[in-house]
Design a protein around this motif. Structure first.
Motif, short mmCIF file in Angstrom:
data_model
loop_
_atom_site.label_atom_id
_atom_site.label_comp_id
_atom_site.label_asym_id
_atom_site.label_seq_id
_atom_site.Cartn_x
_atom_site.Cartn_y
_atom_site.Cartn_z
N PHE A 169 -4.00 14.84 -10.26
CA PHE A 169 -2.59 15.02 -9.94
C PHE A 169 -1.79 15.33 -11.20
CE2 PHE A 169 -3.87 12.51 -6.24
CZ PHE A 169 -3.19 13.14 -5.22
N THR A 170 -0.73 16.13 -11.04
CA THR A 170 0.25 16.34 -12.09
C THR A 170 1.64 16.13 -11.50
OG1 THR A 170 0.36 18.73 -11.64
CG2 THR A 170 -1.20 18.00 -13.33
N ASN A 171 2.62 16.00 -12.39
CA ASN A 171 4.01 15.81 -11.97
C ASN A 171 4.18 14.63 -11.02
OD1 ASN A 171 3.74 19.19 -12.06
ND2 ASN A 171 5.41 18.28 -13.25
N ALA A 172 3.34 13.60 -11.20
CA ALA A 172 3.47 12.40 -10.38
C ALA A 172 4.69 11.61 -10.84
CB ALA A 172 2.22 11.54 -10.47
N GLN A 173 5.51 11.18 -9.89
CA GLN A 173 6.72 10.44 -10.24
C GLN A 173 7.16 9.53 -9.10
OE1 GLN A 173 10.05 13.14 -10.73
NE2 GLN A 173 9.28 14.56 -9.18
N GLY A 212 0.81 -1.21 0.00
CA GLY A 212 0.00 0.00 0.00
C GLY A 212 0.84 1.26 0.00
N ALA A 213 0.16 2.39 -0.01
CA ALA A 213 0.82 3.70 0.00
C ALA A 213 -0.08 4.69 0.72
CB ALA A 213 1.10 4.17 -1.43
N ARG A 214 0.50 5.79 1.15
CA ARG A 214 -0.27 6.85 1.79
C ARG A 214 0.30 8.21 1.36
NH1 ARG A 214 2.21 9.12 6.19
NH2 ARG A 214 4.08 8.09 6.97
N ILE A 215 -0.51 9.24 1.50
CA ILE A 215 -0.15 10.59 1.09
C ILE A 215 0.07 11.45 2.32
CG2 ILE A 215 -0.79 12.57 -0.32
CD1 ILE A 215 -0.54 10.02 -1.93
N ASP A 216 1.21 12.15 2.38
CA ASP A 216 1.49 13.04 3.50
C ASP A 216 0.67 14.32 3.39
OD1 ASP A 216 3.24 11.37 4.75
OD2 ASP A 216 5.06 12.34 4.03
N SER A 217 0.62 15.08 4.48
CA SER A 217 -0.06 16.37 4.47
C SER A 217 0.79 17.42 3.76
CB SER A 217 -0.37 16.81 5.90
OG SER A 217 0.82 16.96 6.65
N SER A 218 0.16 18.54 3.40
CA SER A 218 0.87 19.60 2.68
C SER A 218 0.16 20.93 2.88
CB SER A 218 0.94 19.25 1.19
OG SER A 218 1.76 20.18 0.49
N ASP A 219 0.88 22.02 2.60
CA ASP A 219 0.35 23.37 2.77
C ASP A 219 0.57 24.16 1.48
OD1 ASP A 219 -0.15 23.54 5.86
OD2 ASP A 219 1.83 22.64 5.62
N ASP A 252 4.18 14.22 -0.73
CA ASP A 252 5.04 13.04 -0.74
C ASP A 252 4.17 11.79 -0.67
OD1 ASP A 252 7.35 14.52 -0.84
OD2 ASP A 252 7.67 14.50 1.33
N ILE A 253 4.55 10.78 -1.44
CA ILE A 253 3.88 9.48 -1.43
C ILE A 253 4.77 8.50 -0.70
CG2 ILE A 253 2.86 7.66 -2.84
CD1 ILE A 253 2.71 9.74 -5.13
N GLY A 306 6.42 -0.01 3.57
CA GLY A 306 6.89 0.97 4.52
C GLY A 306 8.40 1.00 4.65
N GLN A 307 9.05 -0.11 4.38
CA GLN A 307 10.51 -0.18 4.48
C GLN A 307 11.22 0.73 3.48
OE1 GLN A 307 12.20 -3.92 2.85
NE2 GLN A 307 10.09 -4.42 2.22
N PHE A 308 10.51 1.13 2.41
CA PHE A 308 11.13 1.98 1.40
C PHE A 308 10.99 3.46 1.71
CE2 PHE A 308 9.95 -1.96 -0.86
CZ PHE A 308 11.19 -2.32 -1.34
N GLY A 309 10.14 3.82 2.68
CA GLY A 309 9.96 5.23 3.01
C GLY A 309 9.24 5.98 1.90
N LYS A 310 9.81 7.11 1.49
CA LYS A 310 9.20 7.92 0.43
C LYS A 310 9.37 7.22 -0.92
CE LYS A 310 9.60 12.38 -1.95
NZ LYS A 310 10.30 13.69 -2.02
N LEU A 311 8.21 7.01 -1.60
CA LEU A 311 8.24 6.36 -2.91
C LEU A 311 8.30 7.38 -4.05
CD1 LEU A 311 5.46 3.65 -2.39
CD2 LEU A 311 7.91 3.50 -1.89
N GLY A 312 7.69 8.54 -3.86
CA GLY A 312 7.65 9.54 -4.92
C GLY A 312 6.90 10.77 -4.47
N SER A 313 6.41 11.55 -5.44
CA SER A 313 5.70 12.79 -5.12
C SER A 313 4.74 13.12 -6.25
CB SER A 313 6.69 13.94 -4.91
OG SER A 313 7.43 14.18 -6.09
#
Length: 241
Positions: free
Chosen positions: A147-151, A64-71, A98-99, A106-113
């Motif tokens: 979404f745009t600029n997903a990577q 799975g994946a989750r999305i962090d908060s942002s401002d 951040d994704i 979870g072991q990989f931490g940040k996967l992308g943005s």
């Protein structure tokens, strides 16, 4: 003296009447301020659609994946249709999220943005009287989310999970309802400040295409459905015309 008092009273009454119309039918207003997006995110398991030309359509358990908060900076344009009903268009500079990996990822931490676009159109019911400084409201609206600029930026995730690289990402676009509540406080007939909180129940599907898979350099396609369901806070200052 009586004439002077009468004139002074008339001017004061006119000033009050002008102030009273600051939140009445026909009033336009603009606001700007701070948007805080707090996704209550979760995702379905990653689904392997095809790998090196072979179709699978299989879910990978415990992924799975989750999305962090942002401002970001926000802006809104509004209009009072009646003394109590107003319409408002909200938008902002697309925030970057951040994704992160979840469960076994979870072991990989940040996967992308990725950057999120979610302009919204709201209809609000404003309580109390137009002359009151403090006016709470509730609103209902609709937003278009994409979404745009997903990577994918995590090389270890690409090589160990997707078995190749690089990986391109695309997402679908979704309509979603917006449930809104907040208040405004008028300092004078023009300037006011306010805070609102919105809840947006929305999901998007991310499609991943990975190249250089296997010794022949073929491709693999995977996808995951992510439930964003953000709670959005908007602290703002506004000007009424």
């Amino acid at each position: 003296m009586k004439l002077k008092q009468a004139i002074t009273g008339a001017v004061a009454a006119l000033a009050c009447a002008t102030a009273a119309h600051a939140q009445t039918a026909g009033t336009f207003y603009v606001t700007t301020g701070w948007f805080h997006f707090a996704p209550q995110s979760a995702s379905d398991n990653l689904e392997l659609l095809n790998y090196a030309g072979e179709t699978f359509n299989q879910y990978q358990p415990n992924t799975g994946a989750r999305i962090d908060s942002s401002d970001t900076l926000g802006l809104s344009l509004g209009y009072f249709v009646t003394d109590h009903i107003s319409t408002e268009f909200e938008l902002g500079i697309p925030p970057k999220f951040d994704i992160d990996g979840a469960d076994s990822f979870g072991q990989f931490g940040k996967l992308g943005s990725a950057k999120l676009w979610s302009p919204a159109l709201l209809v609000k019911w404003n309580f109390l009287k137009p002359t009151d400084k403090f006016r709470p409201y509730v609103g209902l609206g609709v937003t278009r989310v994409w979404f745009t600029n997903a990577q994918i930026t995590n090389g270890a995730f690409e090589s160990n999970v997707l078995h190749g690289g690089p990986t391109s990402v695309s997402t679908d676009r979704s309509w979603a309802p917006v449930f809104n509540a907040g208040f405004n406080y008028a300092f004078n007939k023009h300037w006011f400040a306010g805070v609102s909180i919105s809840y947006i129940p929305v999901s998007v599907t991310a499609n991943l295409t990975t190249t250089n898979v296997g010794p022949l350099g073929l491709t693999a396609q995977t996808q995951a459905k992510i439930r964003l369901n953000p709670i959005v806070t908007f602290a703002k200052i506004g000007y009424a015309f």
